[in-house]
Design an enzyme around this catalytic site. Sequence first.
Site, short mmCIF file in Angstrom:
data_model
loop_
_atom_site.label_atom_id
_atom_site.label_comp_id
_atom_site.label_asym_id
_atom_site.label_seq_id
_atom_site.Cartn_x
_atom_site.Cartn_y
_atom_site.Cartn_z
N ASP A 31 1.15 -0.91 -0.11
CA ASP A 31 0.11 0.32 0.22
C ASP A 31 1.08 1.26 -0.22
O ASP A 31 2.05 1.33 0.10
CB ASP A 31 -1.00 0.35 1.32
N ASN A 35 -4.15 7.18 -0.24
CA ASN A 35 -6.23 7.00 1.04
C ASN A 35 -5.85 6.23 1.64
O ASN A 35 -7.41 5.17 1.93
CB ASN A 35 -6.86 6.59 -0.25
N LYS A 85 -10.17 6.43 -6.96
CA LYS A 85 -11.27 5.21 -7.04
C LYS A 85 -12.55 6.53 -6.91
O LYS A 85 -13.67 6.76 -7.05
CB LYS A 85 -12.20 4.07 -6.40
N SER A 125 -15.92 -3.57 -11.21
CA SER A 125 -17.19 -2.11 -10.53
C SER A 125 -18.02 -2.50 -11.32
O SER A 125 -18.16 -2.85 -13.05
CB SER A 125 -16.47 -0.62 -10.88
N TYR A 150 -11.94 7.61 -14.32
CA TYR A 150 -12.28 6.69 -13.53
C TYR A 150 -12.85 4.58 -13.90
O TYR A 150 -12.65 3.73 -13.94
CB TYR A 150 -13.64 7.05 -12.34
N LYS A 154 -11.81 1.07 -15.57
CA LYS A 154 -12.46 -0.33 -14.74
C LYS A 154 -12.66 -1.24 -16.12
O LYS A 154 -11.68 -1.80 -16.27
CB LYS A 154 -13.62 -0.41 -14.32
N TYR A 178 -17.71 -5.57 -8.66
CA TYR A 178 -18.39 -4.70 -7.92
C TYR A 178 -19.87 -4.31 -7.98
O TYR A 178 -19.61 -3.34 -8.24
CB TYR A 178 -18.15 -4.37 -6.18
N LEU A 201 -22.04 7.46 -0.13
CA LEU A 201 -24.12 7.09 -0.03
C LEU A 201 -23.39 7.24 1.66
O LEU A 201 -24.23 8.15 2.50
CB LEU A 201 -24.91 6.67 -0.28
N ARG A 296 -27.65 14.01 -9.34
CA ARG A 296 -26.17 14.22 -9.02
C ARG A 296 -25.54 14.25 -11.14
O ARG A 296 -25.67 13.01 -11.18
CB ARG A 296 -24.65 13.76 -8.64
C1 UD1 Z 1 -19.80 5.48 -7.45
C2 UD1 Z 1 -19.70 4.99 -8.77
C3 UD1 Z 1 -19.45 4.03 -9.09
C4 UD1 Z 1 -17.96 3.81 -8.13
C5 UD1 Z 1 -18.58 3.58 -6.79
C6 UD1 Z 1 -17.25 3.48 -5.76
C7 UD1 Z 1 -21.00 6.69 -10.74
C8 UD1 Z 1 -22.14 6.39 -11.09
N1 UD1 Z 1 -20.78 5.43 -9.90
O1 UD1 Z 1 -21.46 4.65 -6.62
O2 UD1 Z 1 -18.26 3.54 -10.19
O3 UD1 Z 1 -17.73 1.95 -7.87
O4 UD1 Z 1 -19.16 5.10 -6.48
O5 UD1 Z 1 -16.83 4.43 -4.99
O6 UD1 Z 1 -20.13 7.63 -10.36
N2 UD1 Z 1 -26.57 9.94 -3.50
C9 UD1 Z 1 -26.96 11.03 -2.81
N3 UD1 Z 1 -26.14 11.58 -1.51
C10 UD1 Z 1 -24.78 12.09 -1.77
C11 UD1 Z 1 -24.32 10.68 -2.30
C12 UD1 Z 1 -24.64 9.47 -2.93
O7 UD1 Z 1 -28.08 11.01 -2.85
O8 UD1 Z 1 -24.20 12.77 -0.69
C13 UD1 Z 1 -26.97 9.30 -4.03
C14 UD1 Z 1 -26.44 9.00 -5.75
O9 UD1 Z 1 -27.08 9.58 -6.27
C15 UD1 Z 1 -26.72 7.26 -6.11
C16 UD1 Z 1 -26.17 6.88 -4.64
O10 UD1 Z 1 -26.46 7.44 -3.17
O11 UD1 Z 1 -27.74 7.09 -5.95
C17 UD1 Z 1 -24.80 5.57 -4.35
O12 UD1 Z 1 -24.01 7.18 -4.66
P1 UD1 Z 1 -22.74 6.59 -4.53
O13 UD1 Z 1 -22.44 5.97 -2.91
O14 UD1 Z 1 -21.62 7.47 -4.78
O15 UD1 Z 1 -22.21 5.52 -5.31
P2 UD1 Z 1 -22.38 5.31 -6.81
O16 UD1 Z 1 -22.21 6.23 -7.31
O17 UD1 Z 1 -23.37 4.28 -7.20
#
Ligand code: UD1
Length: 338
Positions: A31, A35, A85, A125, A150, A154, A178, A201, A296
Amino acid sequence: MKILVTGGLGFIGSHTVVELQSEGFEVVIIDDCSNASEEVLKGINAITGKMPLYEKIDLKDKEKVIDFFKRHDDVEGVIHFAASKAVGESVEKPLLYYENNIATLVYILKELSQKKKSSFIFSSSCTVYGQADKMPITESAPIKPAESPYGNTKQMGEEIIRDTCLVTPNLNAIALRYFNPMGAHPSAEIGELPIGVPQNLIPFITQTGVGMRKELSVFGDDYPTKDGTCVRDYIYVVDLAKAHVQALKRLLEHENGENYEVFNLGTGTGSSVLEVIQSFERVSGEKLNYKIVDRRPGDVISAFADTTKANEVLGWKAQYTLDEAMKSAWDWEQKIRN
Ligand code: UD1
């Protein structure tokens, strides 16, 4: 049996090291701590009672990669997590992503190609599918043009491995696609440690829960989904880690069909952002502050896995529910903030 885990101090990497050590593998971690923190080693040791070998190496340094494989010529398998990532950052700094995620992959594959026999697991991914036309997503769904550098790394990573395997029969590889990894080890000794403001999220929710963030912004509630918010397949990180061990054993025990294979890793269940918030509220007993904001850019509407191939061919199935995974994420967040 010695296994190299690159990015082994990171979120999914550290959980996989724990599962490998629990199954008796000897692990050496590479590593660069760009990060991740060396503190994670203590967590791994606390859970397994064993300190993995660890070398702080930047895999972009080709000479160091060559030297590592010379010194560790008994490495029998590699699980390659080390990569950048952050989707947004990759748009700002494409060359950083191509160097970190592609150059390093090439250097490692070059070393493995020279070995009599080697096994290689790659972190891919569900982003390779883009907005898939059909749900749930099977491995044969078309690869859509990448939305970000990114995502492109992949897709390209998978192609590089596939092309190399075609001409390298002694190299056996599996790419694991994943869906959305979440949660922390049940011991709360290791978990997700985003640097700065979380983009994903789950850590944003738990940080809002402990009061580090004022409120969660929900990105859009006008999508064509069950409640208008985006749908994802949230998979518990320990389940995910176990899938890596299963995939590695498949290669080491010569159970693989072809020398390059691809598997989806998800639960098969799609959850909306609002359902994830409800899960948090159920397991924490707290109300979460959130507001609906604009969509977003780059978000797909819906993505959840068809897990048939992983279930039947790999012999792996996710065991944990969203609430159980959420509980582990919440326990971890509370522990590190206290
Ligand atoms: C994203 C990436 C994916 C990557 C993964 C890991 C995209 C399209 N996908 O996944 O390629 O492997 O991150 O880093 O960018 N959300 C909110 N509020 C927030 C954050 C997220 O509403 O503050 C929503 C997003 O709109 C989404 C869901 O939560 O619908 C999941 O978001 P997130 O955790 O960022 O993952 P992905 O976008 O699915």
